[in-house]
Design a protein around this motif. Structure first.
Motif, PDB file in Angstrom:
ATOM      1  N   LEU A 104       0.827  -1.201   0.000  1.00 36.43           N
ATOM      2  CA  LEU A 104       0.000   0.000   0.000  1.00 36.43           C
ATOM      3  C   LEU A 104       0.872   1.266   0.000  1.00 36.43           C
ATOM      4  CD1 LEU A 104      -2.681  -1.171   2.574  1.00 36.43           C
ATOM      5  CD2 LEU A 104      -3.219  -0.360   0.274  1.00 36.43           C
ATOM      6  N   LEU A 105       1.921   1.247   0.811  1.00 40.51           N
ATOM      7  CA  LEU A 105       2.789   2.420   0.891  1.00 40.51           C
ATOM      8  C   LEU A 105       3.533   2.638  -0.424  1.00 40.51           C
ATOM      9  CD1 LEU A 105       3.956   4.729   2.552  1.00 40.51           C
ATOM     10  CD2 LEU A 105       5.691   3.150   3.433  1.00 40.51           C
ATOM     11  N   ALA A 106       4.009   1.574  -1.037  1.00 40.04           N
ATOM     12  CA  ALA A 106       4.708   1.696  -2.327  1.00 40.04           C
ATOM     13  C   ALA A 106       3.778   2.278  -3.383  1.00 40.04           C
ATOM     14  CB  ALA A 106       5.245   0.335  -2.759  1.00 40.04           C
ATOM     15  N   ALA A 107       2.502   1.845  -3.353  1.00 35.80           N
ATOM     16  CA  ALA A 107       1.532   2.379  -4.317  1.00 35.80           C
ATOM     17  C   ALA A 107       1.226   3.842  -4.010  1.00 35.80           C
ATOM     18  CB  ALA A 107       0.254   1.550  -4.292  1.00 35.80           C
ATOM     19  N   ALA A 108       1.169   4.196  -2.735  1.00 34.28           N
ATOM     20  CA  ALA A 108       0.921   5.595  -2.354  1.00 34.28           C
ATOM     21  C   ALA A 108       2.051   6.497  -2.811  1.00 34.28           C
ATOM     22  CB  ALA A 108       0.737   5.699  -0.837  1.00 34.28           C
ATOM     23  N   LEU A 109       3.265   5.946  -2.836  1.00 36.86           N
ATOM     24  CA  LEU A 109       4.433   6.711  -3.282  1.00 36.86           C
ATOM     25  C   LEU A 109       4.587   6.661  -4.801  1.00 36.86           C
ATOM     26  CD1 LEU A 109       6.993   5.524  -0.559  1.00 36.86           C
ATOM     27  CD2 LEU A 109       5.722   7.684  -0.617  1.00 36.86           C
ATOM     28  N   GLU A 110       3.685   5.912  -5.466  1.00 39.64           N
ATOM     29  CA  GLU A 110       3.678   5.758  -6.924  1.00 39.64           C
ATOM     30  C   GLU A 110       4.962   5.128  -7.438  1.00 39.64           C
ATOM     31  OE1 GLU A 110       2.782   9.599  -8.538  1.00 39.64           O
ATOM     32  OE2 GLU A 110       0.658   9.446  -8.038  1.00 39.64           O
ATOM     33  N   ILE A 111       5.507   4.202  -6.654  1.00 43.89           N
ATOM     34  CA  ILE A 111       6.690   3.466  -7.117  1.00 43.89           C
ATOM     35  C   ILE A 111       6.333   2.015  -7.445  1.00 43.89           C
ATOM     36  CG2 ILE A 111       8.303   4.942  -5.889  1.00 43.89           C
ATOM     37  CD1 ILE A 111       8.505   2.903  -3.699  1.00 43.89           C
ATOM     38  N   ALA A 112       5.052   1.660  -7.258  1.00 45.76           N
ATOM     39  CA  ALA A 112       4.570   0.326  -7.616  1.00 45.76           C
ATOM     40  C   ALA A 112       3.068   0.418  -7.803  1.00 45.76           C
ATOM     41  CB  ALA A 112       4.914  -0.687  -6.525  1.00 45.76           C
ATOM     42  N   LYS A 113       2.540  -0.483  -8.617  1.00 40.47           N
ATOM     43  CA  LYS A 113       1.095  -0.528  -8.839  1.00 40.47           C
ATOM     44  C   LYS A 113       0.423  -1.284  -7.690  1.00 40.47           C
ATOM     45  CE  LYS A 113       1.064  -0.224 -13.891  1.00 40.47           C
ATOM     46  NZ  LYS A 113       0.625  -0.889 -15.154  1.00 40.47           N
ATOM     47  N   LEU A 114      -0.778  -0.862  -7.365  1.00 37.93           N
ATOM     48  CA  LEU A 114      -1.535  -1.543  -6.329  1.00 37.93           C
ATOM     49  C   LEU A 114      -2.077  -2.852  -6.894  1.00 37.93           C
ATOM     50  CD1 LEU A 114      -2.345  -0.852  -3.385  1.00 37.93           C
ATOM     51  CD2 LEU A 114      -4.569  -0.152  -4.273  1.00 37.93           C
ATOM     52  N   PRO A 115      -1.789  -4.003  -6.256  1.00 35.36           N
ATOM     53  CA  PRO A 115      -2.285  -5.287  -6.769  1.00 35.36           C
ATOM     54  C   PRO A 115      -3.806  -5.303  -6.881  1.00 35.36           C
ATOM     55  CG  PRO A 115      -0.603  -5.627  -5.094  1.00 35.36           C
ATOM     56  CD  PRO A 115      -0.925  -4.167  -5.084  1.00 35.36           C
ATOM     57  N   PRO A 116      -4.354  -6.066  -7.826  1.00 33.34           N
ATOM     58  CA  PRO A 116      -5.807  -6.079  -8.064  1.00 33.34           C
ATOM     59  C   PRO A 116      -6.638  -6.451  -6.847  1.00 33.34           C
ATOM     60  CG  PRO A 116      -4.628  -7.161  -9.858  1.00 33.34           C
ATOM     61  CD  PRO A 116      -3.621  -6.887  -8.811  1.00 33.34           C
ATOM     62  N   LEU A 117      -6.088  -7.257  -5.953  1.00 28.42           N
ATOM     63  CA  LEU A 117      -6.901  -7.712  -4.818  1.00 28.42           C
ATOM     64  C   LEU A 117      -7.386  -6.551  -3.960  1.00 28.42           C
ATOM     65  CD1 LEU A 117      -6.110  -8.147  -1.547  1.00 28.42           C
ATOM     66  CD2 LEU A 117      -4.128  -9.235  -2.541  1.00 28.42           C
ATOM     67  N   PHE A 118      -6.695  -5.413  -4.000  1.00 25.52           N
ATOM     68  CA  PHE A 118      -7.105  -4.266  -3.188  1.00 25.52           C
ATOM     69  C   PHE A 118      -8.401  -3.636  -3.708  1.00 25.52           C
ATOM     70  CE2 PHE A 118      -2.653  -4.665  -2.048  1.00 25.52           C
ATOM     71  CZ  PHE A 118      -2.670  -4.434  -0.683  1.00 25.52           C
ATOM     72  N   GLN A 119      -8.836  -4.053  -4.887  1.00 27.57           N
ATOM     73  CA  GLN A 119     -10.122  -3.602  -5.397  1.00 27.57           C
ATOM     74  C   GLN A 119     -11.250  -4.541  -5.000  1.00 27.57           C
ATOM     75  OE1 GLN A 119      -9.955  -0.629  -6.817  1.00 27.57           O
ATOM     76  NE2 GLN A 119      -7.727  -0.726  -6.615  1.00 27.57           N
ATOM     77  N   ASP A 120     -10.914  -5.610  -4.319  1.00 30.49           N
ATOM     78  CA  ASP A 120     -11.893  -6.632  -3.920  1.00 30.49           C
ATOM     79  C   ASP A 120     -12.119  -6.541  -2.419  1.00 30.49           C
ATOM     80  OD1 ASP A 120     -13.326  -8.925  -3.289  1.00 30.49           O
ATOM     81  OD2 ASP A 120     -12.290 -10.167  -4.762  1.00 30.49           O
ATOM     82  N   GLY A 121     -13.160  -5.808  -2.017  1.00 30.58           N
ATOM     83  CA  GLY A 121     -13.437  -5.588  -0.602  1.00 30.58           C
ATOM     84  C   GLY A 121     -13.595  -6.860   0.206  1.00 30.58           C
TER      85      GLY A 121
END
Length: 940
Positions: A801-818
């Motif tokens: 999550l932190l890497a995605a917040a820093l825009e240095i990695a994409k957020l894995p698809p599972l984070f769209q699955d509540g």
């Protein structure tokens, strides 16, 4: 060949959407049979040429007969992809077990992708249910195998579904039930592993109940899910997880968010066949039935026996004090509780596991065709006795065995289950050989080596692991294939990465823990390594042993921040003033070269040695000065300074027996690291929630209810202490002011306060409102775990999550699955809880071993008054247990309890005992029942 598959789904906005996907079919998917000449010679082959039959199993066989499939007698099994997909959707735990069989090179289980094969793919038929379609796909695949192998080996469909078996035979296939096939193997012991089919399936021919029929209905039928759903919506029923009291298995609690309180469930009848950990629907009893009764210490021969145990670290571990002791022992008038009582009306989700214990002693039966009915008694007292049928009773008596639950009928006092495996002889520790340990534990090589050296305790230790559902299986070849090549060194690509800051010129050091290595650089989403870590959830710490969440090449090498070695890290960097005011905060992936990796003892020794003025020691002192200011501010905000009695052992390096036992000492170095870890976790929580308000993994600590704090308030009041519990800040100030001449008084009050708290839990930010995010113990509006990704999967998720917040990695698809995120949080809470309980059980086991040869007299403190005795806490050893004032079985005798002053007195004498009073006790290991040693405390 291309096919189209279509289905409908509901969007978040509530719209129904049709989805069409292309489905590619191939003809280069091979059968896996060793002598097959039609398949590519280079294809994987696992099915033996000498096999008597190739077994094609259906979904329900895998779901319900996994213990049988894991037995080495069952080989040459084809697992169809349609079956694996169904199993994964219905039971992830079973899916992981069957997947482990398929990837184990020593087992002959072969996965056949029937849904991708041109000749075995089946289209949906109009009006056909998904279950019927999948059954048809299984029969088509079995028929393909039969045709493809041309009679060179028998292909056998194994199913307990009557309709599926009938259709298979009509279509010219060989088909048998599980029981029929196992009988053909001429190994009677295997029949003990067979799960009795439900009423809709084929009946078991050889596993009949030869006892007289008992038609009396003991339990109420569970409500159907449709009625439960409706009742929950209307507020008639309340949903929650059932937790059985560890110290009274006939009492349970269901935390209900709908009424904002715990519902107490008393008695097996009201528990209505629910197991500890089940998600249940509860109906409240009429308020005039909310009665309480006197609180006694249970006798040894009662199922409610109260044992010596570690001091609880939370309300989840503590014996619940739901009943208030009457003012006199002779009083029989019940009082009305302020806590709601209820009964279970339905099971929403089962939590059945394998359980370890032994068979209840019984004579060998005559007749019965070799089938005996026995009662299994789990070592976990929360688990009811389990009725099993066995053909090897003589071999199982006086053995420590594992049993799984299959069903629980309303006509049966006990659930029905089946034998899984034998761990070893009860009490016969000299016969524990290395071969037996390796055969029955299925442990990792490290655990197996440990158990071999530690043979005298191996059975009991495995009981601890099995009872707490700890995964000790070795990492599979697929998992190990995800590891980087060893020896690992920093690459030019790592240094050239613009998203990674080179901090090798900075003086960096570590004090154990944390190890905030960049674990996600090596554990990638969706890989077998990631899936294994997610399932394990956490590392497990036992006395003298650790069961890792990740393979040792990562935990002990690549991701270990060792001194003078270049490593990848994930850093939180603050710029602070000397007054610990944060000027700026940065987050970055980094490269470091630690100049020192110190233990707490080493760091403390440096800070205490006034002769040392080197840069490293000066840095430590400066950090400690900042930490003290940070700690003071945190306490001023209302953070609680609680206390626990954490036990440590000195272990013999050769025998692994405990040589000494004592309380773990908390040093300033511990507190220093704690402050910076807390600050990092809070900073990261704020960062990820800002960017991902609906899918952040956070950690909260619910505020204790008034009822949970009642034991603390009652004890404090009895000694003239007034505690303000209106908020965490008020309680913290009250605890600071709780002082007496007795130097141990304040710590004892803090220990009692600790046991009133619930445990902190992980959650998905989208599941709760912001006010519910609060962490009561830390007085923090936001909190998460970031600092230990080597040993906690929660931290791995947060790193992503932190890497995605820093825009240095994409957020894995599972984070769209509540729902999937919520499931991850639930599993993390389950695994974290189990790891804690396994650790506690390991300490209790070693405590028992230590005192077996060391009867001891020592001081203890009374922490709870009972009608026939009291509970004492032994500060020196961090344990508590019962002291009886009356003979066992005597419910109080002449003793009178003063509830207000928490005192028990013998009338006509000046003999009395009060809460928090110091007493002298004798500690000794006794064995009141065969093979059940216990630590007994008696008053001197």
């Amino acid at each position: 060949m291309l096919q189209s598959k279509s289905f409908v789904k509901k969007t978040k906005q509530g719209r129904i959407q049709k989805v069409v996907r292309e489905h590619y079919l191939r003809d280069d998917i091979y059968c896996g049979f060793v002598p097959c000449s039609a398949c590519d010679a280079a294809a994987e082959r696992k099915l033996d040429a000498a096999a008597a039959a190739i077994l094609v199993v259906d979904t329900n066989v895998v779901l319900h007969q996994i213990d049988l499939l894991e037995n080495p007698a069952i080989e040459d099994v084809v697992l169809l992809s349609v079956v694996l997909d169904e199993v994964k959707n219905k039971n992830l735990a079973v899916f992981n077990r069957i997947k482990a069989l398929c990837t184990n090179k020593a087992r002959r289980f072969y996965v056949f992708a029937n849904e991708q094969h041109r000749d075995t793919y089946v289209k949906d038929m109009v009006g056909e249910s998904s279950n019927d379609r999948n059954d048809r796909a299984i029969r088509v695949a079995a028929r393909w195998y039969q045709s493809h192998l041309g009679g060179s080996v028998k292909v056998l469909l194994i199913t307990n579904d009557r309709d599926n078996k009938r259709k298979a035979i009509e279509e010219g296939l060989n088909a048998e039930t599980v029981e029929s096939y196992v009988r053909s193997l001429a190994q009677p012991g295997l029949l003990d592993l067979v799960v009795v089919p439900t009423s809709g399936d084929v009946t078991m021919e050889d596993v009949e109940d030869h006892r007289p029929s008992k038609k009396k209905v003991i339990y109420s039928e569970h409500k159907p899910m449709s009625e439960i759903t409706s009742g929950l919506r209307c507020g008639i029923y309340h949903q929650g997880k059932l937790r059985v009291n560890r110290y009274n298995p006939f009492e349970a609690y269901v935390g209900s968010e709908s009424i904002g309180d715990e519902i107490v469930i008393r008695g097996r009848s009201n528990m209505n066949r629910a197991f500890d950990g089940d998600i249940v629907a509860v109906e409240l009893l009429p308020q005039d039935q909310w009665h309480e009764s006197k609180s006694f210490i249970a006798d040894d021969d009662e199922e409610e026996e109260e044992d010596v145990h570690l001091v609880p670290n939370s309300a989840d571990d503590a014996p619940r004090n739901t009943s208030s002791t009457q003012s006199t022992v002779g009083s029989s008038a019940p009082s009305v509780s302020s806590r709601p009582l209820g009964r279970v009306v339905g099971i929403i989700k089962r939590n059945w596991n394998s359980y370890c214990g032994s068979l209840q002693p019984m004579p060998m039966p005559a007749g019965s065709g070799g089938v005996a009915h026995a009662l299994f008694v789990s070592k976990d007292r929360r688990i009811p006795k389990i009725r099993i049928q066995t053909r090897q009773l003589e071999n199982l008596l006086n053995k420590r065995i594992v049993v799984a639950v299959d069903s629980w009928d309303v006509l049966s006092r006990y659930p029905s289950g089946h034998y899984v495996r034998t761990i070893g002889d009860i009490g016969d520790k000299e016969t524990e050989t290395e071969a037996r340990i390796l055969k029955f534990t299925a442990a990792s090589s490290a655990v197996a080596t440990y158990l071999t050296k530690f043979a005298c305790k191996s059975i009991l230790l495995m009981v601890v692991l099995i009872e707490n559902d700890i995964n000790t299986r070795p990492f599979s070849t697929q998992v190990l294939a995800c590891l980087p090549p060893l020896p690992w060194t920093l690459s030019p690509e790592d240094l050239a990465n613009p998203n990674r800051q080179d901090l090798r010129h900075v003086r960096v050091f570590s004090v154990d823990p944390p190890d905030i290595a960049d674990v996600t650089n090596f554990v990638h989403p969706g890989t077998p390594l990631d899936e294994e870590a997610a399932q394990r959830g956490t590392s497990v710490y036992l006395v003298g042993q650790r069961i890792d969440m990740l393979p040792k090449p990562l935990t002990e090498d690549v991701c270990s921040l060792r001194a003078d070695v270049e490593r990848l890290a994930f850093s939180v960097i603050w710029e602070m003033t000397p007054d610990a005011d944060i000027i700026s905060t940065r987050y970055t992936k980094s490269v470091i070269k630690s100049c020192a990796a110190m233990s707490y003892v080493e760091a403390q020794a440096r800070m205490d040695d006034s002769r040392l003025v080197d840069p490293l020691t000066v840095d430590l002192r400066n950090l400690n000065s900042l930490a003290k200011i940070m700690r003071q501010r945190r306490c001023e905000r209302g953070a609680l300074t609680l206390a626990s009695a954490e036990v440590k052992f000195e272990i013999d390096s050769e025998t692994h027996d405990p040589l000494d036992i004592g309380i773990y000492q908390i040093r300033e170095a511990n507190q220093m690291i704690e402050e910076f870890m807390l600050a990092a976790n809070i900073s990261v929580a704020e960062k990820i929630l800002k960017h991902f308000p609906l899918c952040s993994l956070l950690r909260r600590h619910p505020s204790p209810t008034k009822e949970m704090l009642e034991p603390l308030l009652r004890t404090a009041s009895s000694v003239g202490l007034n505690l303000d519990v209106s908020s965490s800040k008020a309680l913290a100030e009250s605890l600071d002011n709780a002082k007496r001449d007795d130097p141990y008084f304040n710590k004892l009050i803090r220990i009692l306060a600790t046991r009133c708290m619930t445990q902190a839990v992980y959650f998905c930010s989208g599941d709760l409102t912001f006010s519910e995010y609060y962490h009561y113990g830390l007085a923090a509006s936001l909190y998460t775990h970031f600092t230990s990704p080597i040993r906690r999967y929660a931290d791995v998720v947060v790193h992503r999550l932190l890497a995605a917040a820093l825009e240095i990695a994409k957020l894995p698809p599972l984070f769209q699955d509540g729902p999937q995120l919520t499931g991850i949080a639930d599993n993390l809470n389950y695994r974290h809880r189990n790891a804690q309980m396994a650790s506690r059980a390991s300490v209790e086991l070693h405590t028992l071993i230590y005192f077996r040869t060391r009867p001891t007299d020592t001081e203890a403190r009374i922490v709870k008054i009972k009608a026939n005795g009291f509970i004492v806490f032994v500060p020196k050893f961090g344990i508590e247990g019962p002291i009886y004032l009356t003979p066992k079985g005597d419910k109080g005798g002449d003793w009178v309890v003063d509830e207000v002053h928490q005192r028990v007195t013998k009338p006509g004498t000046n003999i009395s005992y009060a809460v928090l009073q110091t007493v002298r006790i004798h500690m000794e290991v006794v064995e009141p029942q065969p093979h059940r040693p216990k630590l007994q405390l008696t008053l001197i």
